[in-house]
Scaffold this motif. Structure first.
Motif, mmCIF file in Angstrom:
data_model
loop_
_atom_site.group_PDB
_atom_site.id
_atom_site.type_symbol
_atom_site.label_atom_id
_atom_site.label_comp_id
_atom_site.label_asym_id
_atom_site.label_seq_id
_atom_site.Cartn_x
_atom_site.Cartn_y
_atom_site.Cartn_z
ATOM 1 N N VAL A 29 -34.411 -12.253 -74.881
ATOM 2 C CA VAL A 29 -34.180 -10.525 -74.830
ATOM 3 C C VAL A 29 -34.602 -10.096 -73.432
ATOM 4 O O VAL A 29 -33.957 -9.328 -72.934
ATOM 5 C CB VAL A 29 -34.826 -9.919 -76.062
ATOM 6 C CG1 VAL A 29 -34.760 -8.374 -75.934
ATOM 7 C CG2 VAL A 29 -34.283 -10.599 -77.234
ATOM 8 N N LEU A 30 -35.768 -10.600 -72.915
ATOM 9 C CA LEU A 30 -36.229 -10.149 -71.877
ATOM 10 C C LEU A 30 -35.374 -10.404 -70.568
ATOM 11 O O LEU A 30 -34.909 -9.539 -69.691
ATOM 12 C CB LEU A 30 -37.725 -10.837 -71.498
ATOM 13 C CG LEU A 30 -38.140 -10.495 -70.184
ATOM 14 C CD1 LEU A 30 -38.534 -9.185 -69.649
ATOM 15 C CD2 LEU A 30 -39.537 -11.474 -69.732
ATOM 16 N N VAL A 31 -34.708 -11.560 -70.441
ATOM 17 C CA VAL A 31 -33.631 -12.030 -69.351
ATOM 18 C C VAL A 31 -32.495 -11.159 -69.553
ATOM 19 O O VAL A 31 -32.090 -10.678 -68.719
ATOM 20 C CB VAL A 31 -33.476 -13.505 -69.621
ATOM 21 C CG1 VAL A 31 -32.214 -13.933 -68.927
ATOM 22 C CG2 VAL A 31 -34.469 -14.274 -69.124
ATOM 23 N N VAL A 32 -32.050 -10.995 -70.840
ATOM 24 C CA VAL A 32 -30.720 -10.105 -71.058
ATOM 25 C C VAL A 32 -31.077 -8.841 -70.452
ATOM 26 O O VAL A 32 -30.314 -7.996 -69.960
ATOM 27 C CB VAL A 32 -30.272 -10.163 -72.508
ATOM 28 C CG1 VAL A 32 -29.318 -9.187 -72.831
ATOM 29 C CG2 VAL A 32 -29.698 -11.684 -72.751
ATOM 30 N N GLY A 37 -30.420 -4.526 -66.737
ATOM 31 C CA GLY A 37 -30.905 -3.423 -65.637
ATOM 32 C C GLY A 37 -30.426 -3.578 -64.355
ATOM 33 O O GLY A 37 -30.109 -2.604 -63.654
ATOM 34 N N ILE A 38 -30.222 -5.043 -63.945
ATOM 35 C CA ILE A 38 -29.712 -5.206 -62.611
ATOM 36 C C ILE A 38 -28.415 -4.686 -62.352
ATOM 37 O O ILE A 38 -27.926 -3.954 -61.477
ATOM 38 C CB ILE A 38 -29.807 -6.657 -62.213
ATOM 39 C CG1 ILE A 38 -31.387 -6.876 -62.012
ATOM 40 C CG2 ILE A 38 -29.266 -7.031 -61.116
ATOM 41 C CD1 ILE A 38 -31.753 -8.474 -61.913
ATOM 42 N N LEU A 39 -27.379 -5.253 -63.555
ATOM 43 C CA LEU A 39 -26.163 -4.711 -63.559
ATOM 44 C C LEU A 39 -25.797 -3.266 -63.563
ATOM 45 O O LEU A 39 -24.980 -2.792 -62.708
ATOM 46 C CB LEU A 39 -25.316 -5.450 -64.742
ATOM 47 C CG LEU A 39 -25.350 -7.006 -64.672
ATOM 48 C CD1 LEU A 39 -24.424 -7.566 -65.793
ATOM 49 C CD2 LEU A 39 -24.033 -7.244 -63.478
ATOM 50 N N ALA A 40 -26.667 -2.779 -64.263
ATOM 51 C CA ALA A 40 -26.573 -1.136 -64.379
ATOM 52 C C ALA A 40 -26.908 -0.364 -63.133
ATOM 53 O O ALA A 40 -26.275 0.571 -62.890
ATOM 54 C CB ALA A 40 -27.600 -0.724 -65.677
ATOM 55 N N ARG A 41 -27.813 -0.991 -62.497
ATOM 56 C CA ARG A 41 -28.440 -0.271 -61.298
ATOM 57 C C ARG A 41 -27.318 -0.564 -59.987
ATOM 58 O O ARG A 41 -27.086 0.199 -59.217
ATOM 59 C CB ARG A 41 -29.670 -0.891 -60.833
ATOM 60 C CG ARG A 41 -30.121 -0.011 -59.605
ATOM 61 C CD ARG A 41 -31.899 -0.505 -59.157
ATOM 62 N NE ARG A 41 -32.396 0.210 -60.329
ATOM 63 C CZ ARG A 41 -33.751 0.083 -60.319
ATOM 64 N NH1 ARG A 41 -34.460 -0.595 -59.534
ATOM 65 N NH2 ARG A 41 -34.420 0.967 -61.087
ATOM 66 N N MET A 54 -38.626 -1.553 -71.300
ATOM 67 C CA MET A 54 -38.248 -2.578 -72.264
ATOM 68 C C MET A 54 -38.742 -3.956 -71.787
ATOM 69 O O MET A 54 -39.429 -4.768 -72.182
ATOM 70 C CB MET A 54 -37.049 -2.491 -72.946
ATOM 71 C CG MET A 54 -36.732 -3.602 -73.981
ATOM 72 S SD MET A 54 -35.104 -3.228 -74.491
ATOM 73 C CE MET A 54 -35.344 -4.824 -75.965
ATOM 74 N N ALA A 55 -38.450 -4.325 -70.345
ATOM 75 C CA ALA A 55 -38.636 -5.603 -69.951
ATOM 76 C C ALA A 55 -40.297 -5.844 -69.663
ATOM 77 O O ALA A 55 -40.772 -6.814 -69.954
ATOM 78 C CB ALA A 55 -37.943 -5.818 -68.346
ATOM 79 N N ARG A 56 -40.706 -4.695 -69.384
ATOM 80 C CA ARG A 56 -42.506 -4.560 -69.085
ATOM 81 C C ARG A 56 -42.967 -4.899 -70.197
ATOM 82 O O ARG A 56 -43.968 -5.885 -70.443
ATOM 83 C CB ARG A 56 -42.797 -3.321 -68.456
ATOM 84 C CG ARG A 56 -44.394 -3.194 -68.387
ATOM 85 C CD ARG A 56 -44.813 -1.780 -67.844
ATOM 86 N NE ARG A 56 -43.864 -1.027 -66.963
ATOM 87 C CZ ARG A 56 -43.174 -0.017 -67.242
ATOM 88 N NH1 ARG A 56 -43.703 0.521 -68.334
ATOM 89 N NH2 ARG A 56 -42.486 0.537 -66.325
ATOM 90 N N TYR A 57 -42.773 -4.290 -71.458
ATOM 91 C CA TYR A 57 -43.284 -4.566 -72.875
ATOM 92 C C TYR A 57 -43.224 -6.040 -73.159
ATOM 93 O O TYR A 57 -43.788 -6.721 -73.876
ATOM 94 C CB TYR A 57 -42.918 -3.352 -73.738
ATOM 95 C CG TYR A 57 -43.719 -2.117 -73.669
ATOM 96 C CD1 TYR A 57 -44.923 -2.182 -73.349
ATOM 97 C CD2 TYR A 57 -42.914 -1.170 -73.650
ATOM 98 C CE1 TYR A 57 -45.641 -0.954 -72.920
ATOM 99 C CE2 TYR A 57 -43.432 0.137 -73.303
ATOM 100 C CZ TYR A 57 -44.737 0.244 -73.104
ATOM 101 O OH TYR A 57 -45.373 1.517 -72.909
#
Length: 170
Positions: A29-32, A37-41, A54-57
């Motif tokens: 889930v972290l990788v996805v 986030g990368i794609l969205a940015r 979410m990635a931080r947590y």
């Protein structure tokens, strides 16, 4: 006594398998989440601000859960150069002492993290707006599991005739 030690070894292995499965799922889930986030940015015209939080947590959850896996497999950081040169009896005493110190540390961490989680429910996360107590729940969970794995590993070590270096343990 042998049945108790065998039960401790089986329980430790089963708990380790469940923690490992949880870590794999959380890591996936972290990788996805990070890739989204990368794609969205940079690629897609989406405004997904939640991915960073979410990635931080998720990263914190995976790291703290993985502690018990290292304890169970005896792959945590240790300096074996001096330890291996000691007599077998002293190795056993030191190993048990380190386990008891670890149990005390994680028990204190468990106790104080309950207060931390309780206070977290009066605060909200920046983006999701959910109480911070939910992400903080990993603190008592991980410290409790680590405490249990240390106790079970100490019991498993009692069955061995001599302590083994961390790299050779299974």
């Amino acid at each position: 006594m042998s049945r108790t030690l065998d039960l401790a070894a089986r329980l430790s292995h089963t708990l380790d398998q469940w923690v490992e499965r949880c870590c794999v799922i959380l890591l996936a889930v972290l990788v996805v989440t990070v890739w989204t986030g990368i794609l969205a940015r940079y690629v897609l015209p989406w405004n997904l601000t939640f991915t960073e939080e979410m990635a931080r947590y998720l990263m914190i959850w995976v790291a703290l859960l993985a502690i018990s896996m290292g304890i169970c497999r005896r792959q945590h950081v240790g300096m074996l150069v001096l330890f291996d040169r000691l007599p077998a009896l002293l190795q056993r005493v030191l190993a048990l002492s380190f386990d008891l110190i670890g149990i005390a540390f994680f028990a204190v961490m468990f106790f104080y993290s309950l207060t931390y989680v309780e206070r977290g429910f009066s605060q909200s996360t920046m983006i999701f707006g959910v109480p911070k107590g939910y992400p903080y729940l990993i603190l008592p969970i991980a410290s409790g599991v680590a405490c249990l794995q240390l106790a079970l590993s100490a019991l498993k070590d009692m069955k061995r005739t001599s302590p083994q270096p961390a790299l050779e343990r299974t």
